[in-house]
Design a protein around this motif. Structure first.
Motif, short mmCIF file in Angstrom:
data_model
loop_
_atom_site.label_atom_id
_atom_site.label_comp_id
_atom_site.label_asym_id
_atom_site.label_seq_id
_atom_site.Cartn_x
_atom_site.Cartn_y
_atom_site.Cartn_z
N ILE A 1 -104.32 47.60 41.47
CA ILE A 1 -104.77 46.23 41.27
C ILE A 1 -103.84 45.34 42.07
CG2 ILE A 1 -105.06 44.35 39.61
CD1 ILE A 1 -105.61 46.49 37.47
N GLY B 1 -103.39 43.31 30.42
CA GLY B 1 -104.50 44.23 30.24
C GLY B 1 -104.69 45.18 31.41
N TYR B 2 -103.83 45.07 32.42
CA TYR B 2 -103.98 45.93 33.60
C TYR B 2 -103.82 47.41 33.26
CZ TYR B 2 -103.67 41.83 36.73
OH TYR B 2 -103.89 40.66 37.39
N LYS C 1 -104.32 48.93 30.44
CA LYS C 1 -105.48 49.34 29.65
C LYS C 1 -106.68 49.59 30.57
CE LYS C 1 -108.69 47.32 26.36
NZ LYS C 1 -109.03 46.16 25.58
N ARG C 2 -106.94 48.66 31.48
CA ARG C 2 -108.08 48.82 32.40
C ARG C 2 -107.92 50.03 33.30
NH1 ARG C 2 -109.33 43.31 35.21
NH2 ARG C 2 -107.25 42.72 34.62
N LEU C 3 -106.71 50.24 33.79
CA LEU C 3 -106.47 51.40 34.66
C LEU C 3 -106.63 52.70 33.89
CD1 LEU C 3 -103.46 49.98 36.68
CD2 LEU C 3 -105.71 50.57 37.63
N GLU D 1 -108.49 53.21 31.18
CA GLU D 1 -109.93 53.37 30.92
C GLU D 1 -110.64 53.90 32.17
OE1 GLU D 1 -111.24 49.49 29.68
OE2 GLU D 1 -110.48 49.75 27.63
N PHE D 2 -110.32 53.32 33.31
CA PHE D 2 -110.95 53.77 34.55
C PHE D 2 -110.67 55.24 34.79
CE2 PHE D 2 -111.07 54.77 39.00
CZ PHE D 2 -112.27 54.22 39.41
N TYR E 1 -106.26 55.31 22.79
CA TYR E 1 -107.30 55.95 23.60
C TYR E 1 -107.48 57.43 23.28
CZ TYR E 1 -108.27 51.74 26.07
OH TYR E 1 -108.68 50.46 26.35
#
Length: 135
Positions: free
Chosen positions: A41, A78-79, A81-83, A85-86, A117
């Protein structure tokens, strides 16, 4: 990308009083560039966060998370978390069965994220927790 990753990790390691990585950072970056999937990101051409994970198990059974790193100024963004999840979706879509990682036992925020997760602890050795998630 190599130079940006090295600079990013050296800065973050310095911010964390050299507790992030105890290995030679340029060598580590060379290894993940060669062998891992890296998702990053960036904002205004500046690297803010990345995840590196291995999906090179010849049997296609186990993927391995080697690093989630978020610049100090972006913590709580939240970076991470997003990474995460991806990466879970990416390896699940490739039919991997397990996702494994190691985390230092004093990294409470990361442990909390991984547990959220569905990662569970499988063992603890020398201050490092081994965790895995069935996919």
């Amino acid at each position: 990308m190599r130079g940006k990753l090295i600079d990013f990790l050296e800065t973050l390691n310095n911010d964390l009083e050299n507790s992030l990585l105890s290995v030679d950072i340029p060598s580590y970056v060379d290894k993940i560039i060669k062998c891992a999937t890296i998702i990053s990101i960036s904002k205004e051409s500046e690297l803010k966060a990345f995840i590196a994970f291995y999906e090179n198990d010849k049997n296609g059974e186990t993927a391995y998370l080697t690093m989630i790193a978020v610049c100090k100024a972006c913590w709580q963004s939240g970076y991470g978390k997003r990474l995460l999840e991806f990466s879970i979706n990416e390896i699940r879509n490739k039919d991997y069965k397990l996702y494994r990682l190691e985390v230092k036992e004093d990294n409470f925020k990361a442990i909390k994220l991984y547990k959220k997760y569905g990662f569970i602890s499988t063992s603890v050795e020398n201050g490092v927790i081994n965790m895995e998630k069935r996919l």
